[in-house]
Write a protein that holds these residues in place. Sequence first.
Motif, mmCIF file in Angstrom:
data_model
loop_
_atom_site.group_PDB
_atom_site.id
_atom_site.type_symbol
_atom_site.label_atom_id
_atom_site.label_comp_id
_atom_site.label_asym_id
_atom_site.label_seq_id
_atom_site.Cartn_x
_atom_site.Cartn_y
_atom_site.Cartn_z
ATOM 1 N N THR A 29 0.857 -1.186 0.000
ATOM 2 C CA THR A 29 0.000 0.000 0.000
ATOM 3 C C THR A 29 0.894 1.237 0.000
ATOM 4 O O THR A 29 2.064 1.186 0.412
ATOM 5 N N LEU A 30 0.331 2.329 -0.450
ATOM 6 C CA LEU A 30 1.071 3.586 -0.408
ATOM 7 C C LEU A 30 1.435 3.925 1.032
ATOM 8 O O LEU A 30 2.540 4.372 1.309
ATOM 9 N N ARG A 31 0.540 3.676 1.965
ATOM 10 C CA ARG A 31 0.798 3.949 3.381
ATOM 11 C C ARG A 31 2.062 3.221 3.852
ATOM 12 O O ARG A 31 2.934 3.800 4.491
ATOM 13 N N GLU A 32 2.181 1.940 3.503
ATOM 14 C CA GLU A 32 3.343 1.161 3.922
ATOM 15 C C GLU A 32 4.614 1.634 3.224
ATOM 16 O O GLU A 32 5.688 1.674 3.827
ATOM 17 N N LEU A 33 4.506 2.033 1.982
ATOM 18 C CA LEU A 33 5.677 2.547 1.271
ATOM 19 C C LEU A 33 6.163 3.851 1.904
ATOM 20 O O LEU A 33 7.366 4.053 2.085
ATOM 21 N N ILE A 34 5.232 4.716 2.273
ATOM 22 C CA ILE A 34 5.597 5.957 2.955
ATOM 23 C C ILE A 34 6.246 5.632 4.297
ATOM 24 O O ILE A 34 7.262 6.222 4.663
ATOM 25 N N LEU A 96 1.685 15.200 -3.585
ATOM 26 C CA LEU A 96 1.038 14.181 -4.401
ATOM 27 C C LEU A 96 2.034 13.057 -4.613
ATOM 28 O O LEU A 96 3.245 13.270 -4.543
ATOM 29 N N VAL A 97 1.535 11.869 -4.895
ATOM 30 C CA VAL A 97 2.403 10.733 -5.170
ATOM 31 C C VAL A 97 2.066 10.196 -6.558
ATOM 32 O O VAL A 97 0.911 9.915 -6.861
ATOM 33 N N GLN A 103 -1.225 8.999 -10.759
ATOM 34 C CA GLN A 103 -1.315 9.570 -9.417
ATOM 35 C C GLN A 103 -2.038 8.592 -8.505
ATOM 36 O O GLN A 103 -3.047 8.001 -8.877
ATOM 37 N N VAL A 104 -1.495 8.412 -7.309
ATOM 38 C CA VAL A 104 -2.136 7.557 -6.301
ATOM 39 C C VAL A 104 -2.814 8.493 -5.309
ATOM 40 O O VAL A 104 -2.160 9.344 -4.701
ATOM 41 N N GLU A 105 -4.121 8.324 -5.148
ATOM 42 C CA GLU A 105 -4.895 9.260 -4.342
ATOM 43 C C GLU A 105 -5.293 8.724 -2.980
ATOM 44 O O GLU A 105 -5.769 9.489 -2.139
ATOM 45 N N GLU A 106 -5.119 7.430 -2.744
ATOM 46 C CA GLU A 106 -5.537 6.818 -1.482
ATOM 47 C C GLU A 106 -4.350 6.158 -0.797
ATOM 48 O O GLU A 106 -3.578 5.439 -1.443
ATOM 49 N N LEU A 107 -4.227 6.367 0.501
ATOM 50 C CA LEU A 107 -3.129 5.754 1.249
ATOM 51 C C LEU A 107 -3.190 4.235 1.236
ATOM 52 O O LEU A 107 -2.159 3.567 1.286
ATOM 53 N N ASP A 108 -4.391 3.667 1.162
ATOM 54 C CA ASP A 108 -4.522 2.220 1.194
ATOM 55 C C ASP A 108 -4.579 1.582 -0.197
ATOM 56 O O ASP A 108 -4.836 0.380 -0.318
ATOM 57 N N LEU A 113 4.771 -3.094 -7.635
ATOM 58 C CA LEU A 113 6.168 -2.689 -7.661
ATOM 59 C C LEU A 113 6.979 -3.683 -8.468
ATOM 60 O O LEU A 113 6.863 -4.885 -8.286
ATOM 61 N N ARG A 114 7.786 -3.158 -9.344
ATOM 62 C CA ARG A 114 8.674 -3.976 -10.158
ATOM 63 C C ARG A 114 10.089 -3.431 -9.997
ATOM 64 O O ARG A 114 10.318 -2.499 -9.250
ATOM 65 N N ALA A 115 11.001 -3.999 -10.724
ATOM 66 C CA ALA A 115 12.373 -3.481 -10.692
ATOM 67 C C ALA A 115 12.352 -2.033 -11.173
ATOM 68 O O ALA A 115 11.739 -1.720 -12.198
ATOM 69 N N ASP A 116 12.958 -1.159 -10.400
ATOM 70 C CA ASP A 116 13.098 0.253 -10.761
ATOM 71 C C ASP A 116 11.775 0.993 -10.958
ATOM 72 O O ASP A 116 11.604 1.775 -11.882
ATOM 73 N N THR A 117 10.826 0.757 -10.061
ATOM 74 C CA THR A 117 9.575 1.516 -10.060
ATOM 75 C C THR A 117 9.859 2.906 -9.506
ATOM 76 O O THR A 117 10.348 3.048 -8.397
ATOM 77 N N GLU A 118 9.570 3.937 -10.297
ATOM 78 C CA GLU A 118 9.798 5.305 -9.834
ATOM 79 C C GLU A 118 8.567 5.811 -9.097
ATOM 80 O O GLU A 118 7.445 5.723 -9.604
ATOM 81 N N VAL A 119 8.806 6.303 -7.887
ATOM 82 C CA VAL A 119 7.747 6.894 -7.077
ATOM 83 C C VAL A 119 8.144 8.343 -6.832
ATOM 84 O O VAL A 119 9.149 8.622 -6.183
ATOM 85 N N CYS A 120 7.355 9.243 -7.399
ATOM 86 C CA CYS A 120 7.644 10.673 -7.300
ATOM 87 C C CYS A 120 6.751 11.298 -6.236
ATOM 88 O O CYS A 120 5.532 11.138 -6.268
ATOM 89 N N PHE A 121 7.370 11.986 -5.290
ATOM 90 C CA PHE A 121 6.655 12.750 -4.277
ATOM 91 C C PHE A 121 6.715 14.204 -4.719
ATOM 92 O O PHE A 121 7.761 14.831 -4.665
ATOM 93 N N LEU A 122 5.598 14.708 -5.211
ATOM 94 C CA LEU A 122 5.506 16.064 -5.719
ATOM 95 C C LEU A 122 5.009 16.955 -4.596
ATOM 96 O O LEU A 122 3.825 16.916 -4.225
ATOM 97 N N LYS A 123 5.924 17.725 -4.026
ATOM 98 C CA LYS A 123 5.564 18.600 -2.915
ATOM 99 C C LYS A 123 4.951 19.875 -3.463
ATOM 100 O O LYS A 123 5.542 20.542 -4.314
ATOM 101 N N LEU A 124 3.775 20.181 -2.978
ATOM 102 C CA LEU A 124 3.061 21.340 -3.458
ATOM 103 C C LEU A 124 3.528 22.591 -2.719
ATOM 104 O O LEU A 124 3.641 22.583 -1.496
ATOM 105 N N VAL A 125 3.808 23.621 -3.481
ATOM 106 C CA VAL A 125 4.301 24.878 -2.921
ATOM 107 C C VAL A 125 3.122 25.819 -2.797
ATOM 108 O O VAL A 125 2.419 26.079 -3.785
ATOM 109 N N PRO A 126 2.849 26.327 -1.577
ATOM 110 C CA PRO A 126 1.705 27.244 -1.421
ATOM 111 C C PRO A 126 1.887 28.509 -2.266
ATOM 112 O O PRO A 126 3.007 28.982 -2.443
ATOM 113 N N LEU A 127 0.774 29.011 -2.769
ATOM 114 C CA LEU A 127 0.805 30.254 -3.521
ATOM 115 C C LEU A 127 1.042 31.427 -2.595
ATOM 116 O O LEU A 127 0.545 31.460 -1.469
#
Length: 130
Positions: A29-34, A96-97, A103-108, A113-127
């Motif tokens: 799950t995304l939760r466990e990966l985090i 965002l992930v 895009q993965v929208e739910e923690l659960d 996952l495979r070899a070399d799965t890229e997981v991008c954490f896109l940090k949102l910058v407040p306006l």
Amino acid sequence: MATVIFVDETTSGVRRDAWRLAVAEERLTLRELIRRRVHREVAEHNAGRSAFHGLVQPTPAERTLNAYRQPEADRAVDPERQFLRAVEAFGRNGFLVLVGDRQVEELDAELDLRADTEVCFLKLVPLAGG
């Protein structure tokens, strides 16, 4: 065994160097990966191998206490507290992930996952001003 490549980016275009994490499972799950990401970042920081550049930063009070007032041996960051802060930040759209091109929208949500799965954490910058 899968290898996850973590990439941190911001909406302003700043990209931090990628790093890899071996994962025995092919589905998590995304939760466990985090959780695993945060625990590794904190472990490396607490072992003195790096400055803390985690998914979420300690609060200003924690930074002040840990960085300036406590003895060297007591500067440990709590991995579970950091994990809870990361989950909270995800819930309020602090980042965002993206796994591959989706895009993965739910923690659960379960991730394949495979070899070399890229997981991008896109940090949102407040306006500014809002």
